[in-house]
Design an enzyme around this catalytic site. Sequence first.
Site, short mmCIF file in Angstrom:
data_model
loop_
_atom_site.label_atom_id
_atom_site.label_comp_id
_atom_site.label_asym_id
_atom_site.label_seq_id
_atom_site.Cartn_x
_atom_site.Cartn_y
_atom_site.Cartn_z
N ARG A 203 -1.26 -30.97 -4.36
CA ARG A 203 -1.58 -30.05 -5.45
C ARG A 203 -1.51 -28.61 -4.98
NH1 ARG A 203 -6.17 -33.12 -5.52
NH2 ARG A 203 -7.47 -31.28 -5.19
N HIS A 262 -8.79 -39.66 3.12
CA HIS A 262 -9.10 -40.48 1.94
C HIS A 262 -8.11 -41.63 1.77
CE1 HIS A 262 -12.25 -37.72 0.94
NE2 HIS A 262 -11.42 -36.73 0.67
N ASP A 311 -17.29 -35.45 4.95
CA ASP A 311 -16.65 -34.73 3.85
C ASP A 311 -17.60 -33.80 3.12
OD1 ASP A 311 -14.88 -33.91 1.94
OD2 ASP A 311 -14.58 -35.84 1.00
#
Length: 433
Positions: A203, A262, A311
Site C-alpha cells: 500500500r 504477519h 507489534d
Amino acid sequence: MTTYLAERAWVDGRVARNVRLEVADGRFLSVSTDSPDDSGVRLAGLVLPGMANAHSHAFHRALRGRTHHDRGSFWTWRDLMYQVAGRLDPDSYFELAKAVYAEMALAGITCVGEFHYLHHGPDGRPYADPNAMGNALIAAARAAGIRITLLDTVYLTSSVDGKPLEGVQRRFGDGDYDGWYERFGQLRGDDGARIGAALHSVRAAPIDGMATFARRTAGMPVHVHLSEQPAENEQCRAVHGCSPAELLESAGVWQPTTTAVHATHLTGTDRQLLAGRYVCFCPTTERDLADGIGPARALADAGAVLTLGSDSHAVIDLFEEARGLELDERLATRQRGHFGTAELITAATRDGHASLGWADAGEIAVGQRADLVAVSLSSARTAGIDPSGLIFAATAADVTDVIVDGRPVVTGGRHRSMDVPAALRDSIEAVLT
C-alpha cells in the site's frame, strides 16, 4: 570475568542442570553443564537465552486498552493510532520508547526490531536533524538496556494505486525513494544498534523503485508487512494482477535477509515464495485486531523461518506470542501438537535475533553474546510444572533477572535504572494530554 551458575538452563535445545557460565566482554567464554563447581552468581528457575522482539511499533503502546469501545475494527483502530502518531516529537518519543523498551526488558526481551516510519514533523517537514525520531529510538533502547535494530521504513503512498499521503501520514513520507535513501544514508548504528530497512507494505511502497531498493539494501535486515488484511490482497490484485507476495518477488525483495511480517492471508504460491525467508508472526496483535490466523505450520513446513513480535503491544509477552503459534493452529485445525517446545523457544530467541542482523545472539553457547533470562519456577503459574514445558505456562511476569551483553538490566523482577510503570504512565499521559 563474571561467573553465573544456573540451576537449570536451556542449552542445545534442552533443559540442562547446574550450568556454569563464564562471561567476559559481553560474551560467553565457557558453558559447562552438570558442573560440580557451585561458585558464581546464582540464577534460579530456568534460564533462557535472551528473547528477540522482531516486530515493534513503540508508539502503539499508548493505545493499549483504549481501542475496544464500540467494538471497533482494524480501520477504527488505525484512526486512533494516527491520532497518537500526530502528537509525538523527538523528546516525547524518546520518553515513551524508553519506557516501552524497559517493559520489554522486564519481559526478557534483549533486542527489539523497531519498524520505524514516524520520521518527520506533524506537517511532514523534516526536523533539523532529519533522523531525530529514529535517533530518539536508538537512544531509548540504550537507556532501557536492550539492543535495537532500527528498521527505517519506506512509506510513500496511502494506497496500492498510489494515492498521496495526507493528514498525519505526511509525517511518514520522504517524497520518493531518493528522498528516503538520502535520509536513510545518514543513520548510524553502534555495538548496541544496527540499522536495517523496511517497506511498509504494498500500500505504501510503490512498485516503481522497489527493485532498486532491493538492490541497495541487499545483505541488511529488510522487513515488510505482508498480506495482513484481505483488503490489501484484493487491492493488489486489482491494480497489479497478482498477490502482494508475488509483486514483491517480481521486484527481488525476497532475499535471505528479508522478513515478511504477519503473512496472514496467503495463497499456496505465496507460501512457496516465502520458503527460506523469515516470517514474523505477532499472534497477540493479529488476535487483537481480528486479522485472522496465519498459516504458521504450513509456512514452516515449506521452509520459512518463524520469528515473533509484539507489534502493537496489546501485550508485551514473548511467552504468549510463542505459544500463540501453537494454540492458534489448534483453533484453526482442531488438532494439537503443531509446534514443539524447542521450535517455539528457537523462534523467540535465536531466529528472532538472526532476522534482525544479530547472528551472534539468542543461544547460550561459547562466543555468543551473553544474554540471559531467568524465569521463576515457583510462581503461581509455574510452580510444579515440568521445566521443559515452561513456554506453555510462564508469562512475562515470571521473569526475575535479565542480563544483556553481560550487563544486569533486571534484577529480582525490577528494572535496575527506572520505575517502569511510572515511566509508562507519565510518558503516555504526556502524549495523550
